[in-house]
Design a protein around this motif. Structure first.
Motif, PDB file in Angstrom:
ATOM      1  N   ARG A 115     -18.727 -10.567   1.007  1.00 35.15           N
ATOM      2  CA  ARG A 115     -19.248  -9.646  -0.013  1.00 35.15           C
ATOM      3  C   ARG A 115     -19.133  -8.171   0.383  1.00 35.15           C
ATOM      4  NH1 ARG A 115     -22.630 -13.701   0.856  1.00 35.15           N
ATOM      5  NH2 ARG A 115     -24.045 -12.362   2.050  1.00 35.15           N
ATOM      6  N   ASN A 116     -18.043  -7.828   1.056  1.00 33.04           N
ATOM      7  CA  ASN A 116     -17.759  -6.434   1.358  1.00 33.04           C
ATOM      8  C   ASN A 116     -16.857  -5.843   0.272  1.00 33.04           C
ATOM      9  OD1 ASN A 116     -18.892  -6.346   4.253  1.00 33.04           O
ATOM     10  ND2 ASN A 116     -17.479  -8.080   4.340  1.00 33.04           N
ATOM     11  N   THR A 117     -16.970  -4.545   0.025  1.00 27.17           N
ATOM     12  CA  THR A 117     -16.165  -3.899  -1.006  1.00 27.17           C
ATOM     13  C   THR A 117     -15.549  -2.611  -0.476  1.00 27.17           C
ATOM     14  OG1 THR A 117     -18.019  -2.642  -1.944  1.00 27.17           O
ATOM     15  CG2 THR A 117     -17.604  -4.826  -2.855  1.00 27.17           C
ATOM     16  N   SER A 118     -14.382  -2.287  -1.007  1.00 26.02           N
ATOM     17  CA  SER A 118     -13.649  -1.093  -0.604  1.00 26.02           C
ATOM     18  C   SER A 118     -13.080  -0.403  -1.832  1.00 26.02           C
ATOM     19  CB  SER A 118     -12.504  -1.481   0.345  1.00 26.02           C
ATOM     20  OG  SER A 118     -11.588  -0.429   0.496  1.00 26.02           O
ATOM     21  N   THR A 119     -13.197   0.933  -1.875  1.00 30.21           N
ATOM     22  CA  THR A 119     -12.557   1.677  -2.963  1.00 30.21           C
ATOM     23  C   THR A 119     -11.064   1.866  -2.701  1.00 30.21           C
ATOM     24  OG1 THR A 119     -13.086   3.821  -1.959  1.00 30.21           O
ATOM     25  CG2 THR A 119     -14.695   2.905  -3.509  1.00 30.21           C
ATOM     26  N   GLY A 120     -10.603   1.498  -1.511  1.00 30.32           N
ATOM     27  CA  GLY A 120      -9.184   1.503  -1.183  1.00 30.32           C
ATOM     28  C   GLY A 120      -8.670   0.085  -1.057  1.00 30.32           C
ATOM     29  N   SER A 121      -7.965  -0.196   0.030  1.00 27.51           N
ATOM     30  CA  SER A 121      -7.435  -1.535   0.298  1.00 27.51           C
ATOM     31  C   SER A 121      -8.255  -2.217   1.394  1.00 27.51           C
ATOM     32  CB  SER A 121      -5.966  -1.452   0.733  1.00 27.51           C
ATOM     33  OG  SER A 121      -5.134  -1.033  -0.326  1.00 27.51           O
ATOM     34  N   GLY A 122      -8.181  -3.540   1.403  1.00 29.46           N
ATOM     35  CA  GLY A 122      -8.876  -4.305   2.439  1.00 29.46           C
ATOM     36  C   GLY A 122     -10.367  -4.401   2.213  1.00 29.46           C
ATOM     37  N   GLY A 123     -10.773  -5.282   1.303  1.00 27.05           N
ATOM     38  CA  GLY A 123     -12.200  -5.436   1.040  1.00 27.05           C
ATOM     39  C   GLY A 123     -12.975  -5.893   2.257  1.00 27.05           C
ATOM     40  N   GLY A 124     -12.451  -6.888   2.979  1.00 32.56           N
ATOM     41  CA  GLY A 124     -13.083  -7.355   4.207  1.00 32.56           C
ATOM     42  C   GLY A 124     -12.675  -6.523   5.400  1.00 32.56           C
ATOM     43  N   ILE A 125     -11.351  -6.452   5.634  1.00 33.24           N
ATOM     44  CA  ILE A 125     -10.809  -5.683   6.752  1.00 33.24           C
ATOM     45  C   ILE A 125      -9.488  -5.049   6.352  1.00 33.24           C
ATOM     46  CG2 ILE A 125      -9.774  -7.778   7.741  1.00 33.24           C
ATOM     47  CD1 ILE A 125     -10.057  -6.490  10.523  1.00 33.24           C
ATOM     48  N   TYR A 126      -9.281  -3.815   6.824  1.00 32.01           N
ATOM     49  CA  TYR A 126      -8.038  -3.077   6.603  1.00 32.01           C
ATOM     50  C   TYR A 126      -7.394  -2.810   7.948  1.00 32.01           C
ATOM     51  CZ  TYR A 126      -4.916   0.842   5.451  1.00 32.01           C
ATOM     52  OH  TYR A 126      -3.820   1.676   5.300  1.00 32.01           O
ATOM     53  N   VAL A 127      -6.121  -3.215   8.099  1.00 30.50           N
ATOM     54  CA  VAL A 127      -5.321  -2.903   9.285  1.00 30.50           C
ATOM     55  C   VAL A 127      -4.090  -2.151   8.799  1.00 30.50           C
ATOM     56  CG1 VAL A 127      -4.054  -3.826  11.255  1.00 30.50           C
ATOM     57  CG2 VAL A 127      -6.147  -4.975  10.472  1.00 30.50           C
ATOM     58  N   GLY A 128      -3.979  -0.885   9.165  1.00 32.21           N
ATOM     59  CA  GLY A 128      -2.881  -0.080   8.653  1.00 32.21           C
ATOM     60  C   GLY A 128      -1.534  -0.393   9.275  1.00 32.21           C
ATOM     61  N   GLY A 129      -1.536  -0.861  10.521  1.00 31.18           N
ATOM     62  CA  GLY A 129      -0.294  -1.198  11.207  1.00 31.18           C
ATOM     63  C   GLY A 129      -0.077  -2.686  11.284  1.00 31.18           C
ATOM     64  N   ASN A 130       0.379  -3.161  12.443  1.00 33.95           N
ATOM     65  CA  ASN A 130       0.636  -4.590  12.647  1.00 33.95           C
ATOM     66  C   ASN A 130      -0.618  -5.309  13.133  1.00 33.95           C
ATOM     67  OD1 ASN A 130       3.418  -4.282  12.057  1.00 33.95           O
ATOM     68  ND2 ASN A 130       3.853  -3.725  14.182  1.00 33.95           N
ATOM     69  N   PHE A 131      -0.751  -6.553  12.724  1.00 33.75           N
ATOM     70  CA  PHE A 131      -1.783  -7.440  13.243  1.00 33.75           C
ATOM     71  C   PHE A 131      -1.068  -8.444  14.135  1.00 33.75           C
ATOM     72  CE2 PHE A 131      -4.261 -11.365  13.076  1.00 33.75           C
ATOM     73  CZ  PHE A 131      -5.521 -10.901  13.430  1.00 33.75           C
TER      74      PHE A 131
END
Length: 206
Positions: free
Chosen positions: A67-83
């Motif tokens: 139940r996390n929310t984001s006004t951008g990308s990745g509601g739960g988690i955002y990784v901008g590079g490689n995972f």
């Protein structure tokens, strides 16, 4: 990072990401183990966690992004590079449940590659369930190649995207083995791939 709980964080007024954990533009070098991020609201990328660079480790063992929310990308988690690791419920399932992103990746967003070629990375005993994204990838969004195996007890269910890839959206190639997982009841409202959308080549391996 292990045995922590971040809940009810709110950075919407500040307009910053990662209402639970915010790494900023840097990378995260380590693993997230036996932890929970619940009911966090961010004003940018990453409702629960924002990592602007790479995530060099794994998410495993009794993890909850709920139940996390984001006004951008990745509601739960955002990784901008490689995972570069795995998402695996070795000693307790991993859950991405009921998260929302106003852009892409309702549950999890990876801007680069998921996994490394020949690295034996995988998803296992993991749920992406009832997540939503206004753009692509209701459950999971990968901007590069998906180099990991999708193994048993991976469930991508009841997610919704406003664009393509209701359950999972992969912009590059899907290059791992796929076995024993379930994709069901996902919806892509404005594009293709209700369950999974792979823009590059399909499955490599068995």
């Amino acid at each position: 990072v292990s045995n922590i709980t971040f809940s009810n964080g709110n950075t919407k007024a500040a307009g910053t990401g990662g209402a639970g954990i915010n790494i900023g533009t840097g990378s995260f070098n380590g693993s997230l183990i036996s932890s929970a991020l619940r009911n966090n609201q961010s004003g940018a990328n990453g409702g629960g966690i924002n990592v602007g660079g790479g995530f060099n480790g794994s998410i495993r063992s009794n993890i909850h992004f709920d139940r996390n929310t984001s006004t951008g990308s990745g509601g739960g988690i955002y990784v901008g590079g490689n995972f570069t690791g795995s998402v695996e419920g070795v000693n307790g399932d991993v859950h991405f449940d009921s998260n929302h992103a106003d852009v892409n990746g309702g549950g999890m967003y990876v801007g680069g590659d998921f996994g490394t070629v020949g690295g034996n990375n995988r998803t296992y005993a993991t749920y992406f369930a009832t997540n939503t994204a206004a753009g692509d990838g209701g459950g999971l969004y990968v901007g590069g190649n998906f180099n990991a195996n999708i193994d048993a007890y991976t469930f991508i269910i009841n997610n919704q995207a406003g664009g393509s890839g209701g359950g999972m959206y992969i912009a590059g190639n899907l290059q791992g083995h796929v076995k024993g997982f379930e994709v069901s009841n996902n919806v892509a409202l404005g594009g293709s791939g209700g369950g999974t959308q792979v823009r590059g080549a399909g499955v490599h391996g068995g």
